[in-house]
Design a protein around this motif. Structure first.
Motif, mmCIF file in Angstrom:
data_model
loop_
_atom_site.group_PDB
_atom_site.id
_atom_site.type_symbol
_atom_site.label_atom_id
_atom_site.label_comp_id
_atom_site.label_asym_id
_atom_site.label_seq_id
_atom_site.Cartn_x
_atom_site.Cartn_y
_atom_site.Cartn_z
ATOM 1 N N THR A 151 -6.721 6.383 -2.238
ATOM 2 C CA THR A 151 -7.652 5.257 -2.325
ATOM 3 C C THR A 151 -7.782 4.524 -0.984
ATOM 4 O OG1 THR A 151 -5.912 3.835 -3.247
ATOM 5 C CG2 THR A 151 -7.333 5.009 -4.803
ATOM 6 N N ASP A 163 -1.766 7.794 -0.400
ATOM 7 C CA ASP A 163 -2.591 7.567 -1.582
ATOM 8 C C ASP A 163 -4.058 7.835 -1.231
ATOM 9 O OD1 ASP A 163 -2.452 6.160 -4.437
ATOM 10 O OD2 ASP A 163 -4.250 5.423 -3.408
ATOM 11 N N SER A 199 -5.220 1.594 -4.959
ATOM 12 C CA SER A 199 -3.911 1.620 -5.605
ATOM 13 C C SER A 199 -2.852 1.001 -4.702
ATOM 14 C CB SER A 199 -3.509 3.051 -5.943
ATOM 15 O OG SER A 199 -4.417 3.626 -6.855
ATOM 16 N N TRP A 238 0.837 -1.192 0.000
ATOM 17 C CA TRP A 238 0.000 0.000 0.000
ATOM 18 C C TRP A 238 0.873 1.243 0.000
ATOM 19 C CZ3 TRP A 238 -4.210 -1.751 -1.665
ATOM 20 C CH2 TRP A 238 -4.821 -2.895 -1.152
ATOM 21 N N LYS A 247 2.763 1.340 -10.301
ATOM 22 C CA LYS A 247 1.489 1.491 -9.611
ATOM 23 C C LYS A 247 0.453 0.562 -10.236
ATOM 24 C CE LYS A 247 -1.203 5.231 -7.521
ATOM 25 N NZ LYS A 247 -1.406 6.705 -7.498
ATOM 26 N N ASP A 248 -0.267 -0.151 -9.401
ATOM 27 C CA ASP A 248 -1.263 -1.107 -9.875
ATOM 28 C C ASP A 248 -2.532 -0.920 -9.051
ATOM 29 O OD1 ASP A 248 -2.434 -3.213 -11.227
ATOM 30 O OD2 ASP A 248 -0.753 -4.590 -10.932
ATOM 31 N N THR A 249 -3.576 -1.674 -9.392
ATOM 32 C CA THR A 249 -4.866 -1.529 -8.714
ATOM 33 C C THR A 249 -5.376 -2.876 -8.219
ATOM 34 O OG1 THR A 249 -5.452 0.360 -10.092
ATOM 35 C CG2 THR A 249 -7.254 -0.748 -8.960
ATOM 36 N N TYR A 250 -5.865 -2.878 -7.012
ATOM 37 C CA TYR A 250 -6.470 -4.060 -6.401
ATOM 38 C C TYR A 250 -7.897 -3.690 -6.039
ATOM 39 C CZ TYR A 250 -6.039 -8.543 -3.977
ATOM 40 O OH TYR A 250 -6.154 -9.869 -3.605
ATOM 41 N N THR A 251 -8.849 -4.519 -6.430
ATOM 42 C CA THR A 251 -10.251 -4.166 -6.228
ATOM 43 C C THR A 251 -10.911 -5.044 -5.168
ATOM 44 O OG1 THR A 251 -10.438 -3.408 -8.514
ATOM 45 C CG2 THR A 251 -12.495 -3.879 -7.353
#
Length: 281
Positions: A156, A154, A272, A150, A206-210
């Motif tokens: 998010t 950020d 993010s 994390w 940078k990537d995204t986890y939902t």
């Protein structure tokens, strides 16, 4: 000088934190993204994979289903038991879970694994310098390490949960290194360089986890309030100062603002993170 005259083991605060609640309740909302992340790694059948801070197997189990031989290590006894129960229910014979500290992998040999994975796991372990050295030590030459961390500040979900929670909690003990420092590229490079990795072998993106939860965002917050160690601690601290309702309102606003679902009866919140890949020579 503080001397432990009774020889009683000093409690591991990190272990107590993650055994406090029931992280499986949160992990249930992370399964789809965990499977997608593992798929993106292109794991080959038969390779050896270590998942550090594995929880109940959000990435470890998909890795085993992809054909890898997987060891999941987590500091929380309840999560290790839950992971082994999941593996048994899925009839997976190529995976097992055991207790361990990412800062000191005493039961693991040098150069044992083709891939070491730690998604929002090892970042929470104490002594980050030891964590990077241990991950490098147990990785085979030519292997890789993949971390998900994390990112501090950020906007998010998870970074904001931890930021808000810390504002209601007592100050950390002297010498405490925030797990969020793993979300800063310069820190990642410095720690792995100290473990013998050249910066050219380290990539950060940078990537995204939902998070996907089958209920309203407010109800998803309830899962964090009741079962996620850091948030549980924040609410306990807030209760002592009469600020529980204030904390609840602040987090409720966060969860509902970040929910991207088209209806109010489900929750879809992207978060993010810094995706780290280390090539071990």
């Amino acid at each position: 000088m503080d001397v432990n005259l009774t020889n009683t083991p000093v409690p591991n605060a990190n272990k107590a934190l993650w055994e406090k609640g029931d992280f499986t309740r949160i992990a249930a909302a992370m399964r789809v993204s965990g499977e997608a992340l593992v798929k993106s790694l292109g794991l080959k059948h038969g390779i050896r994979v270590l998942d550090l801070g594995c929880g109940d197997g959000t990435t470890a189990i998909p890795a085993a289903q992809a054909g890898a031989n997987v060891l999941g290590v987590d500091i929380a006894r309840n999560l290790v038991a839950a992971g082994n129960d999941r593996a048994k229910a899925l009839q997976l014979s190529n995976i097992c879970f055991e207790e361990g500290d990412a800062s000191d992998l005493v039961n693991l040999e040098d150069r044992e694994f083709d891939v070491v994975i730690s998604i929002f796991g090892a970042m929470f372990a104490p002594r980050p310098g030891d964590v990077s050295k241990e991950m490098v030590r147990v990785t085979k030459p030519g292997g890789r390490i993949v971390m998900g961390n994390w990112i501090p500040g950020d906007p998010t979900l998870v970074a904001q949960i931890l930021k808000i929670s810390s504002a209601y909690s007592p100050p950390p003990p002297e010498g405490f290194v925030s797990p969020m420092t793993w979300g800063v590229e310069a820190n990642v490079i410095e720690r792995f360089e100290a473990a013998g990795i050249f910066p050219d072998n380290i990539t950060c993106e940078k990537d995204t986890y939902t998070f996907n939860y089958p209920g309203a965002a407010t109800h998803f917050l309830d899962q964090f309030r009741n079962f996620y160690g850091p948030t549980m601690n924040a609410f306990e601290a807030a209760a002592k100062t009469g600020r529980s309702e204030e904390l609840q309102n602040e987090l409720d606003l966060l969860f509902n603002r970040q929910n991207q679902a088209r209806t109010n009866d489900i929750t879809t919140i992207p978060a993010s993170f810094l995706r780290v890949t280390v090539r071990v020579p």
